[in-house]
Design an enzyme around this catalytic site. Sequence first.
Site, short mmCIF file in Angstrom:
data_model
loop_
_atom_site.label_atom_id
_atom_site.label_comp_id
_atom_site.label_asym_id
_atom_site.label_seq_id
_atom_site.Cartn_x
_atom_site.Cartn_y
_atom_site.Cartn_z
N LYS A 94 47.57 42.63 35.03
CA LYS A 94 48.12 41.82 36.14
C LYS A 94 48.86 40.58 35.63
O LYS A 94 49.85 40.16 36.23
CB LYS A 94 47.02 41.41 37.11
CG LYS A 94 46.51 42.58 37.95
CD LYS A 94 45.50 42.12 38.98
CE LYS A 94 44.88 43.31 39.68
NZ LYS A 94 43.91 42.92 40.72
N ASN A 138 50.03 42.24 41.30
CA ASN A 138 49.43 43.57 41.44
C ASN A 138 50.38 44.57 42.09
O ASN A 138 50.04 45.73 42.25
CB ASN A 138 48.11 43.50 42.24
CG ASN A 138 48.34 43.41 43.73
OD1 ASN A 138 49.37 42.90 44.17
ND2 ASN A 138 47.40 43.89 44.50
N ASP A 174 46.40 40.98 46.69
CA ASP A 174 44.92 40.97 46.66
C ASP A 174 44.32 39.98 47.67
O ASP A 174 43.36 40.30 48.37
CB ASP A 174 44.42 40.60 45.25
CG ASP A 174 44.45 41.78 44.29
OD1 ASP A 174 44.41 42.94 44.75
OD2 ASP A 174 44.52 41.55 43.07
N GLY A 179 38.08 33.88 37.37
CA GLY A 179 38.99 34.78 36.64
C GLY A 179 40.20 35.11 37.50
O GLY A 179 40.52 34.41 38.47
P1 NDP Z 1 38.00 38.50 35.06
O1 NDP Z 1 37.55 39.18 33.82
O2 NDP Z 1 39.34 37.84 35.11
O3 NDP Z 1 36.92 37.34 35.46
C1 NDP Z 1 35.54 37.62 35.42
C2 NDP Z 1 34.78 36.46 36.06
O4 NDP Z 1 33.41 36.84 36.15
C3 NDP Z 1 34.82 35.16 35.26
O5 NDP Z 1 34.80 34.09 36.16
C4 NDP Z 1 33.51 35.24 34.46
O6 NDP Z 1 32.99 33.98 34.08
C5 NDP Z 1 32.59 35.86 35.49
N1 NDP Z 1 31.43 36.56 34.92
C6 NDP Z 1 31.42 37.69 34.18
N2 NDP Z 1 30.16 38.05 33.88
C7 NDP Z 1 29.36 37.11 34.44
C8 NDP Z 1 27.94 36.93 34.48
N3 NDP Z 1 27.11 37.77 33.88
N4 NDP Z 1 27.45 35.85 35.15
C9 NDP Z 1 28.29 34.98 35.76
N5 NDP Z 1 29.63 35.10 35.76
C10 NDP Z 1 30.16 36.16 35.10
O7 NDP Z 1 37.84 39.60 36.23
P2 NDP Z 1 38.64 39.67 37.61
O8 NDP Z 1 38.72 38.30 38.15
O9 NDP Z 1 39.88 40.43 37.43
O10 NDP Z 1 37.67 40.59 38.51
C11 NDP Z 1 36.43 40.11 39.02
C12 NDP Z 1 35.78 41.17 39.92
O11 NDP Z 1 36.56 41.38 41.10
C13 NDP Z 1 35.63 42.54 39.27
O12 NDP Z 1 34.34 43.03 39.60
C14 NDP Z 1 36.71 43.37 39.92
O13 NDP Z 1 36.37 44.74 39.95
C15 NDP Z 1 36.76 42.77 41.32
N6 NDP Z 1 38.05 42.98 42.03
C16 NDP Z 1 38.06 43.71 43.18
C17 NDP Z 1 39.22 43.92 43.89
C18 NDP Z 1 39.21 44.73 45.16
O14 NDP Z 1 40.27 45.12 45.66
N7 NDP Z 1 38.05 45.00 45.73
C19 NDP Z 1 40.52 43.37 43.43
C20 NDP Z 1 40.41 42.59 42.21
C21 NDP Z 1 39.21 42.43 41.54
P3 NDP Z 1 33.43 33.26 32.69
O15 NDP Z 1 34.76 32.61 32.96
O16 NDP Z 1 32.34 32.28 32.44
O17 NDP Z 1 33.52 34.35 31.65
#
Ligand code: NDP
Length: 274
Positions: free
Chosen positions: A66, A87, A102, A129
């Site tokens: 993305k 996206n 999104d 994220g």
């Molecule tokens: P990114 O990898 O960009 O970001 C992940 C985020 O999750 C970060 O803020 C990270 O924190 C946090 N994180 C990961 N593991 C943990 C944990 N164990 N405890 C606390 N925080 C955690 O991912 P995306 O933003 O792209 O996606 C996030 C979610 O959204 C995914 O599950 C994805 O499938 C979903 N999604 C769903 C969509 C839909 O249409 N339904 C569309 C887009 C996304 P840190 O910065 O500290 O690492």
Amino acid sequence: MSDSYCVFGNPIAHSKSPAIHAAFAAATGQDMRYAARLAPVDGFAAAVAEFVAAGGRGANVTVPFKEEAFRLATRLTPRAQRAGAVNTLVFADGEILGDNTDGAGLVADITRNLGIELAGQRILLLGAGGASRGVIAPLLAAGPRSLTIVNRTADKAVALAAAFADIFTVDGGNFANLAGRSFDRVINATSASLGGESLPLPPGIFAPGSLAYDMMYGKGETPFLRQAREAGAAYCADGLGMLVEQAAEAFQVWRGVRPDTQPVLAELRAALAG
Ligand code: NDP
């Protein structure tokens, strides 16, 4: 020959987008085809160029491309510019238009499908994220009372809050900042549920009548929604509706027609339950 669209991702085999867009095309009588295309992690731009050369009209973009799609676009819609991620791509007149549907998908799912208001509400967004960043401007456009972003890595939440300070005072920090506070809408945009992990949410976070929304979806209850239900959230919803609504928004960008999302959502929901 029918117009050609695709979704680029890696991995991509389990994407539901081809089935969603095929259903939209059939229901609206649009002459188009839509396929999943696996792009090499270091070969996204080349994969797009190849698709455009073969006559591709548009594409969706998913993990992990993305942000690269944002950089590849020659023009951006204001909402893609704000999101810092793309996206949806439109290929026309030698240009690559980048859009981001999104956030519109999330807001449509909450307000239209679930019938739950965002206006005037205290919203908590978990995670900082790509998904979190993409939904902030559309959430603010819905007119909440407040927006708080918390993240495991607090600096990222603080930076994200600052990036939107010109439109609203967004509060950013870490999970410890939540002690003693409660919210009306709690949206999980972390990927913690993917690893089956729960989040460090203090007691009392869910106000009476609150919604817990997990962007993740899957068979059965996600770990976040289980945690939220046990902590007293009144309504729980996963991200399947967001997926279908962001697709409908992309379909409208490409074809100028708004498909009915309800039959497709019901079919996907039944398939997940089966
Ligand atoms: P990114 O990898 O960009 O970001 C992940 C985020 O999750 C970060 O803020 C990270 O924190 C946090 N994180 C990961 N593991 C943990 C944990 N164990 N405890 C606390 N925080 C955690 O991912 P995306 O933003 O792209 O996606 C996030 C979610 O959204 C995914 O599950 C994805 O499938 C979903 N999604 C769903 C969509 C839909 O249409 N339904 C569309 C887009 C996304 P840190 O910065 O500290 O690492």
